[in-house]
Structures are given as C-alpha cells and as structure tokens.
Design an enzyme around this catalytic site. Structure first.
Site, PDB file in Angstrom:
ATOM      1  N   CYS A   3       0.855  -1.195   0.000  1.00  0.00           N
ATOM      2  CA  CYS A   3       0.000   0.000   0.000  1.00  0.00           C
ATOM      3  C   CYS A   3       0.888   1.241   0.000  1.00  0.00           C
ATOM      4  O   CYS A   3       1.719   1.421   0.898  1.00  0.00           O
ATOM      5  CB  CYS A   3      -0.912  -0.002   1.227  1.00  0.00           C
ATOM      6  SG  CYS A   3      -1.790   1.549   1.455  1.00  0.00           S
ATOM      7  N   THR A  93      -8.155   6.149  -6.434  1.00  0.00           N
ATOM      8  CA  THR A  93      -7.037   5.449  -7.097  1.00  0.00           C
ATOM      9  C   THR A  93      -6.068   4.835  -6.101  1.00  0.00           C
ATOM     10  O   THR A  93      -5.282   3.964  -6.475  1.00  0.00           O
ATOM     11  CB  THR A  93      -6.259   6.400  -8.037  1.00  0.00           C
ATOM     12  OG1 THR A  93      -5.715   7.472  -7.275  1.00  0.00           O
ATOM     13  CG2 THR A  93      -7.155   6.948  -9.141  1.00  0.00           C
ATOM     14  N   HIS A  98      -8.155   8.476   2.406  1.00  0.00           N
ATOM     15  CA  HIS A  98      -7.484   9.779   2.419  1.00  0.00           C
ATOM     16  C   HIS A  98      -8.502  10.863   2.129  1.00  0.00           C
ATOM     17  O   HIS A  98      -9.417  10.681   1.331  1.00  0.00           O
ATOM     18  CB  HIS A  98      -6.328   9.841   1.411  1.00  0.00           C
ATOM     19  CG  HIS A  98      -6.713   9.408   0.020  1.00  0.00           C
ATOM     20  ND1 HIS A  98      -6.820   8.091  -0.338  1.00  0.00           N
ATOM     21  CD2 HIS A  98      -7.008  10.126  -1.092  1.00  0.00           C
ATOM     22  CE1 HIS A  98      -7.161   7.997  -1.606  1.00  0.00           C
ATOM     23  NE2 HIS A  98      -7.299   9.220  -2.092  1.00  0.00           N
TER      24      HIS A  98
HETATM   25  P1  AMP Z   1      -7.590   9.456  -5.188  1.00  0.00           P
HETATM   26  O1  AMP Z   1      -7.502   9.489  -6.698  1.00  0.00           O
HETATM   27  O2  AMP Z   1      -8.761  10.179  -4.621  1.00  0.00           O
HETATM   28  O3  AMP Z   1      -7.456   8.037  -4.673  1.00  0.00           O
HETATM   29  O4  AMP Z   1      -6.353  10.269  -4.665  1.00  0.00           O
HETATM   30  C1  AMP Z   1      -5.050   9.784  -4.691  1.00  0.00           C
HETATM   31  C2  AMP Z   1      -4.158  10.988  -4.654  1.00  0.00           C
HETATM   32  O5  AMP Z   1      -2.875  10.563  -4.274  1.00  0.00           O
HETATM   33  C3  AMP Z   1      -4.011  11.706  -6.012  1.00  0.00           C
HETATM   34  O6  AMP Z   1      -4.444  13.065  -5.883  1.00  0.00           O
HETATM   35  C4  AMP Z   1      -2.510  11.598  -6.302  1.00  0.00           C
HETATM   36  O7  AMP Z   1      -1.997  12.751  -6.923  1.00  0.00           O
HETATM   37  C5  AMP Z   1      -1.930  11.386  -4.923  1.00  0.00           C
HETATM   38  N1  AMP Z   1      -0.647  10.697  -4.856  1.00  0.00           N
HETATM   39  C6  AMP Z   1      -0.294   9.554  -5.509  1.00  0.00           C
HETATM   40  N2  AMP Z   1       0.961   9.201  -5.177  1.00  0.00           N
HETATM   41  C7  AMP Z   1       1.403  10.132  -4.289  1.00  0.00           C
HETATM   42  C8  AMP Z   1       2.632  10.315  -3.580  1.00  0.00           C
HETATM   43  N3  AMP Z   1       3.673   9.474  -3.701  1.00  0.00           N
HETATM   44  N4  AMP Z   1       2.753  11.388  -2.762  1.00  0.00           N
HETATM   45  C9  AMP Z   1       1.714  12.256  -2.640  1.00  0.00           C
HETATM   46  N5  AMP Z   1       0.533  12.130  -3.267  1.00  0.00           N
HETATM   47  C10 AMP Z   1       0.384  11.085  -4.091  1.00  0.00           C
HETATM   48 ZN    ZN Z   2      -2.404   1.515   3.588  1.00  0.00          ZN
END
Ligand code: AMP
Ligand code: ZN
Length: 112
Positions: A3, A93, A98
């Site tokens: 994860c 995603t 979060h």
């Molecule tokens: P969601 O699409 O609502 O699941 O949000 C996932 C979020 O995680 C997206 O806005 C991505 O830009 C962000 N994200 C993915 N990988 C990282 C990372 N390594 N550090 C910070 N944010 C990330």
């Molecule tokens: Zn987790």
C-alpha cells in the site's frame, strides 16, 4: 502490505509533511489540483470511506479536527474543500482512506 500510503507512513516513500501525530499524517499531494492540495490520512490502514464503522470512526473525527487546525495555520480563511473519493465511481485510485484538502482558488460544484 503493498500500500503506497502505508509506505509513506512508514517513511519508505518520501512525502512533504504538513502535519503528523500518532493517529494521522498530512502531506502535499504529488499532483496538486489547486494551489493548496494536501492529503490527510489515518496512519492505520483503512481501505476507504466504505470501511468506516464503530470500531474505527474516531480517526475520521480527528481528521476533521486537524483539517480545521491546518486551515487556521495556513490562513485558508476564504475556505477549502475536504473530500474523500470512494471506490471506482468515486474516483479512488489509492486504496488507503485519504481526505483531499483543497484551497487557494474557487472550486467548481458539482464535481465532474
Ligand atoms: P484518489 O484518486 O482520490 O485516490 O487520490 C489519490 C491521490 O494521491 C491523487 O491526488 C494523487 O496525486 C496522490 N498521490 C499519488 N501518489 C502520491 C505520492 N507518492 N505522494 C503524494 N501524493 C500522491
Ligand atoms: Zn495503507
């Protein structure tokens, strides 16, 4: 567990930390959708908002409390949006609960 956000909590993947305590971590989104865009996550793995129950809901209240504190600290007096995407249709995603905290511009409603 494979994860991404658990790895960020563990320090195995770097992040730009905004706030941390024993229950939650807040860090900058890597692909910001607004001038201010952070993610606030529980340190414990919870898959999504669909997994919230009487046993684990305390952290959700705490996340909202921390969002209000961050809004004061970051001078977001014009407002902000706190949103969680859940499941496929919700646009989730990363399968670790979060909350996106977005601010710094007028945000459209309803979302697309
Ligand atoms: P969601 O699409 O609502 O699941 O949000 C996932 C979020 O995680 C997206 O806005 C991505 O830009 C962000 N994200 C993915 N990988 C990282 C990372 N390594 N550090 C910070 N944010 C990330
Ligand atoms: Zn987790």
């Amino acid at each position: 567990m494979d994860c991404l956000f658990c790895k960020i909590v563990a320090g195995d993947i770097p992040c730009t930390k905004v706030y941390e305590d024993d229950m939650v971590l807040a860090f900058k989104d890597i692909d910001p959708k607004a001038p201010f865009h952070i993610l606030i996550i529980p340190k414990n793995h919870i898959k999504s908002a669909a997994e919230i129950n009487g046993e684990n809901s305390e952290v959700v209240a705490h996340i909202f409390e921390i969002a209000a504190k961050i809004a004061k600290d970051e001078n977001l007096e014009k407002g902000f949006r706190l949103v969680t995407n859940c499941g496929e249709d919700g646009g989730q995603t990363v399968s670790h609960l979060h909350f996106h905290m977005l601010a710094g511009r007028s945000l459209a409603w309803p979302p697309g």
